[in-house]
Scaffold this active site. Structure first.
Site, PDB file in Angstrom:
ATOM      1  N   HIS A 167      12.513 -46.076  29.275  1.00  0.00           N
ATOM      2  CA  HIS A 167      12.085 -45.279  30.572  1.00  0.00           C
ATOM      3  C   HIS A 167      10.450 -45.084  30.440  1.00  0.00           C
ATOM      4  CE1 HIS A 167      11.588 -42.064  33.440  1.00  0.00           C
ATOM      5  NE2 HIS A 167      12.902 -42.064  34.034  1.00  0.00           N
ATOM      6  N   ASP A 171      20.928 -43.746  33.388  1.00  0.00           N
ATOM      7  CA  ASP A 171      22.000 -44.496  34.037  1.00  0.00           C
ATOM      8  C   ASP A 171      22.727 -45.055  32.959  1.00  0.00           C
ATOM      9  OD1 ASP A 171      19.209 -45.789  35.852  1.00  0.00           O
ATOM     10  OD2 ASP A 171      20.825 -44.839  36.696  1.00  0.00           O
TER      11      ASP A 171
HETATM   12  C1  SDX Z   1      15.399 -45.303  36.436  1.00  0.00           C
HETATM   13  O1  SDX Z   1      10.967 -43.646  36.807  1.00  0.00           O
HETATM   14  C2  SDX Z   1      12.025 -42.978  36.727  1.00  0.00           C
HETATM   15  O2  SDX Z   1      12.102 -41.633  36.865  1.00  0.00           O
HETATM   16  C3  SDX Z   1      13.254 -43.609  37.105  1.00  0.00           C
HETATM   17  C4  SDX Z   1      14.461 -42.956  37.239  1.00  0.00           C
HETATM   18  C5  SDX Z   1      14.724 -41.999  38.247  1.00  0.00           C
HETATM   19  O3  SDX Z   1      15.419 -40.927  37.954  1.00  0.00           O
HETATM   20  O4  SDX Z   1      14.159 -42.188  39.512  1.00  0.00           O
HETATM   21  O5  SDX Z   1      14.704 -42.316  35.801  1.00  0.00           O
HETATM   22  C6  SDX Z   1      15.663 -43.735  37.101  1.00  0.00           C
HETATM   23  O6  SDX Z   1      15.164 -46.111  37.132  1.00  0.00           O
HETATM   24  C7  SDX Z   1      15.911 -45.222  34.984  1.00  0.00           C
HETATM   25  C8  SDX Z   1      15.535 -46.593  34.372  1.00  0.00           C
HETATM   26  C9  SDX Z   1      16.770 -47.601  34.556  1.00  0.00           C
HETATM   27  N1  SDX Z   1      16.180 -49.140  34.149  1.00  0.00           N
HETATM   28  C10 SDX Z   1      17.107 -49.456  33.238  1.00  0.00           C
HETATM   29  O7  SDX Z   1      17.693 -48.908  32.399  1.00  0.00           O
HETATM   30  C11 SDX Z   1      16.668 -50.989  32.866  1.00  0.00           C
HETATM   31  C12 SDX Z   1      16.205 -51.362  31.546  1.00  0.00           C
HETATM   32  N2  SDX Z   1      14.938 -50.339  31.077  1.00  0.00           N
HETATM   33  C13 SDX Z   1      13.918 -51.286  31.272  1.00  0.00           C
HETATM   34  O8  SDX Z   1      13.760 -52.218  32.206  1.00  0.00           O
HETATM   35  C14 SDX Z   1      12.649 -50.352  31.121  1.00  0.00           C
HETATM   36  O9  SDX Z   1      12.697 -49.613  30.137  1.00  0.00           O
HETATM   37  C15 SDX Z   1      11.797 -49.715  32.524  1.00  0.00           C
HETATM   38  C16 SDX Z   1      11.916 -50.527  33.440  1.00  0.00           C
HETATM   39  C17 SDX Z   1      12.904 -48.332  32.589  1.00  0.00           C
HETATM   40  C18 SDX Z   1      10.632 -48.995  31.801  1.00  0.00           C
HETATM   41  O10 SDX Z   1       9.619 -50.145  31.721  1.00  0.00           O
HETATM   42  P1  SDX Z   1       8.284 -49.889  31.349  1.00  0.00           P
HETATM   43  O11 SDX Z   1       7.811 -48.504  31.368  1.00  0.00           O
HETATM   44  O12 SDX Z   1       7.338 -50.806  32.295  1.00  0.00           O
HETATM   45  O13 SDX Z   1       8.370 -50.461  29.759  1.00  0.00           O
HETATM   46  P2  SDX Z   1       7.933 -51.979  29.545  1.00  0.00           P
HETATM   47  O14 SDX Z   1       8.764 -52.751  30.531  1.00  0.00           O
HETATM   48  O15 SDX Z   1       6.286 -51.935  29.311  1.00  0.00           O
HETATM   49  O16 SDX Z   1       8.426 -51.825  28.127  1.00  0.00           O
HETATM   50  C19 SDX Z   1       7.835 -51.724  26.825  1.00  0.00           C
HETATM   51  C20 SDX Z   1       8.288 -52.363  25.799  1.00  0.00           C
HETATM   52  C21 SDX Z   1       8.390 -53.900  26.202  1.00  0.00           C
HETATM   53  O17 SDX Z   1       8.440 -54.578  24.757  1.00  0.00           O
HETATM   54  P3  SDX Z   1       6.871 -55.206  24.406  1.00  0.00           P
HETATM   55  O18 SDX Z   1       6.403 -55.899  25.557  1.00  0.00           O
HETATM   56  O19 SDX Z   1       6.155 -53.773  24.061  1.00  0.00           O
HETATM   57  O20 SDX Z   1       7.406 -55.883  23.154  1.00  0.00           O
HETATM   58  O21 SDX Z   1       9.879 -52.058  25.608  1.00  0.00           O
HETATM   59  C22 SDX Z   1      10.656 -53.113  25.738  1.00  0.00           C
HETATM   60  C23 SDX Z   1       9.599 -54.195  26.653  1.00  0.00           C
HETATM   61  O22 SDX Z   1      10.236 -55.571  26.459  1.00  0.00           O
HETATM   62  N3  SDX Z   1      11.776 -52.803  26.545  1.00  0.00           N
HETATM   63  C24 SDX Z   1      13.063 -52.988  26.256  1.00  0.00           C
HETATM   64  C25 SDX Z   1      13.736 -52.312  27.244  1.00  0.00           C
HETATM   65  N4  SDX Z   1      12.864 -51.507  27.810  1.00  0.00           N
HETATM   66  C26 SDX Z   1      11.680 -51.806  27.534  1.00  0.00           C
HETATM   67  N5  SDX Z   1      13.477 -53.992  25.608  1.00  0.00           N
HETATM   68  C27 SDX Z   1      14.887 -54.000  25.612  1.00  0.00           C
HETATM   69  N6  SDX Z   1      15.680 -53.378  26.328  1.00  0.00           N
HETATM   70  C28 SDX Z   1      15.306 -52.566  27.544  1.00  0.00           C
HETATM   71  N7  SDX Z   1      15.912 -51.838  28.057  1.00  0.00           N
END
Ligand code: SDX
Length: 427
Positions: free
Chosen positions: A306, A363
């Site tokens: 998140h 989710d």
């Molecule tokens: C919602 O914003 C809100 O409030 C949203 C929400 C709402 O109520 O409106 O809460 C609802 O959208 C919840 C999120 C649902 N999405 C998912 O579950 C999809 C999977 N999660 C990700 O794609 C990710 O965690 C996000 C999109 C939720 C957040 O992404 P960020 O903050 O941009 O973080 P990032 O992509 O920069 O990740 C940081 C690191 C990265 O690794 P490095 O480059 O540092 O090595 O964490 C890794 C990412 O690759 N990472 C994951 C991951 N999420 C982040 N690696 C594997 N699996 C994951 N799910």
């Protein structure tokens, strides 16, 4: 504490005001940054950038706090119902019994949509994704309702809010019934708001609708947990669309489209599809963990991570507990729930996830309950939109009432420098 921040660049110092919120959050007010320094900030995804000041929802990502208008989500999920929470988010205070009854009565007066809307629904193939149908129908509502809202008229604003609160559940229900080939029927205005939604979704032709309190209470709580979440992707879309003074309904339609993405609200569908794939793969979730950690593999552990929550998502905690309760009460043994719990346990002990502070988000478990309630997987994000409706309305209304300027970010250009045109016969 100093109430200004100093930026030093090229031997010059610039002072900017520091803004403090009611929960002691601090921000550097850079409204005059470009005019005084000639520079802008650069922050893809706005990870460090506040777009507005808001009094609606407060999140503390480190402490796992979520409050709507100052009330903790845990209390609201346990003691309030969805319509009460919708009123709280939109108007800022918990309604009195009389106010809530009037709000519901006003909504029931508008709980129909123009019959012509059925012709629009008929035009969609059954295979159409419900989120695409819902976004289109929400936009189409404009054709049958006043297009713009005179926000300086409280009466007009209230009437627009009532209309969309009344008609949206009909569109949600009919979107599902269209996919199932069921007649597009109404519910019963004498029922509660969520019970009426459930009846519209599930009433079978020629069969009496029997209320199941466990199901209605679970649905009501899920909608509360999704009702608002400050400046997330879809809410920011609603705000920026409305900032051009586009109407409420079309701003909501834009928000529905943004919510659809699998990185945002679409994650609840993606989580269930991931868990089903793991189940079909013999339940070997460790393989999927490795895929999620592999930088060369686009696969992510859906439902994990998140932008704000870096310890736990308080909603995920409530939903995980509710999943056990609802499945138990309904006598459902769902192996997918056990796979989800196993995956969570292993991920929370894995260095990759711990180092990146990746925890289950809203989710991760919600789809398991939706599935137990008989809601098709492709409808999960539609249910998220139904829950988020009052939050989007509240945020749009706040943005307009505060007279926020049209949203128009700047950029840093990295393209070609000026070059002369080359005639076609010389290229
Ligand atoms: C919602 O914003 C809100 O409030 C949203 C929400 C709402 O109520 O409106 O809460 C609802 O959208 C919840 C999120 C649902 N999405 C998912 O579950 C999809 C999977 N999660 C990700 O794609 C990710 O965690 C996000 C999109 C939720 C957040 O992404 P960020 O903050 O941009 O973080 P990032 O992509 O920069 O990740 C940081 C690191 C990265 O690794 P490095 O480059 O540092 O090595 O964490 C890794 C990412 O690759 N990472 C994951 C991951 N999420 C982040 N690696 C594997 N699996 C994951 N799910």
């Amino acid at each position: 504490m100093k109430d200004t921040a100093t930026l030093e660049y090229n031997g010059k110092k610039y002072e900017f005001p520091v803004v403090e919120g009611t929960e002691k959050e601090l921000a550097i007010d850079i409204k005059k940054l470009r005019s005084s320094t000639g520079m802008i900030t650069l922050d893809p995804g706005y990870k460090n950038t506040g777009s507005c000041e808001s009094a609606i929802t407060y999140l503390d990502g480190e402490k796992g706090i979520l409050r709507y208008r100052g009330y903790n989500i845990e209390e609201l999920a346990e003691k309030a119902d969805f319509l009460e929470v919708a009123y709280l988010l939109i108007f800022g205070e918990l309604p009195s019994k009389k106010e809530l009854e009037q709000f519901h009565a006003d909504i029931t007066h508008e709980s129909h949509v123009d019959e012509e809307m059925k012709k629009i629904i008929d035009g969609f193939p059954k295979s159409a994704h419900p989120m695409g149908v819902l976004s289109s129908l929400t936009s189409a509502l404009i054709a049958f309702n006043p297009t713009s809202v005179n926000i300086s008229s409280e009466k007009e604003m209230y009437h627009a809010i009532i209309r969309i609160m009344a008609k949206f559940p009909v569109l949600v229900a009919w979107t599902m019934r269209k996919q199932k080939g069921l007649p597009l029927e109404y519910g019963d205005d004498s029922l509660g708001y969520v019970e009426n939604l459930h009846k519209m979704m599930f009433k079978r032709p020629n069969k009496e609708y029997i209320k199941n309190k466990v199901v209605i209470d679970a649905l009501d709580q899920l909608l509360i947990l999704h009702a608002d979440h400050e400046q997330n992707c879809s809410t920011s879309t609603v705000r920026i669309t409305g900032s051009s003074h586009a109407g409420l309904f079309v701003s909501l339609s834009a928000g529905i489209s943004a919510l659809w993405g699998p990185l945002h609200g679409g994650a609840n569908q993606a989580v269930l599809e991931m868990l089903e794939a793991i189940a079909e793969d013999g339940g070997d979730y460790k393989k999927y963990m490795e895929k999620a950690k592999d930088k060369d593999d686009p696969f992510r552990l859906m439902g994990f991570g998140h932008r704000v929550y870096k310890n736990f998502d308080p909603r995920a905690k409530i939903i995980k507990k509710a999943a056990d309760g609802v499945l138990g009460d309904l006598g459902i043994e769902d192996p997918i729930l056990e796979i989800a719990k196993g995956l969570e346990k292993v991920a929370l002990e894995d260095k990759y996830f711990v180092d990146r502070k990746l925890y289950p988000n809203v989710d991760f478990y919600s789809g398991i309950i939706y599935r137990a309630l008989g809601i098709p997987t492709e409808m999960f994000t539609v249910m998220f939109a139904m829950g988020r409706l009052p939050g989007w309305i509240a945020q749009w209304r706040e943005m307009r009432l505060r007279g926020e300027p049209i949203g128009r970010p700047r950029q840093i250009y990295i393209g070609e420098n000026q070059r002369p045109f080359v005639a076609l016969n010389k290229r």
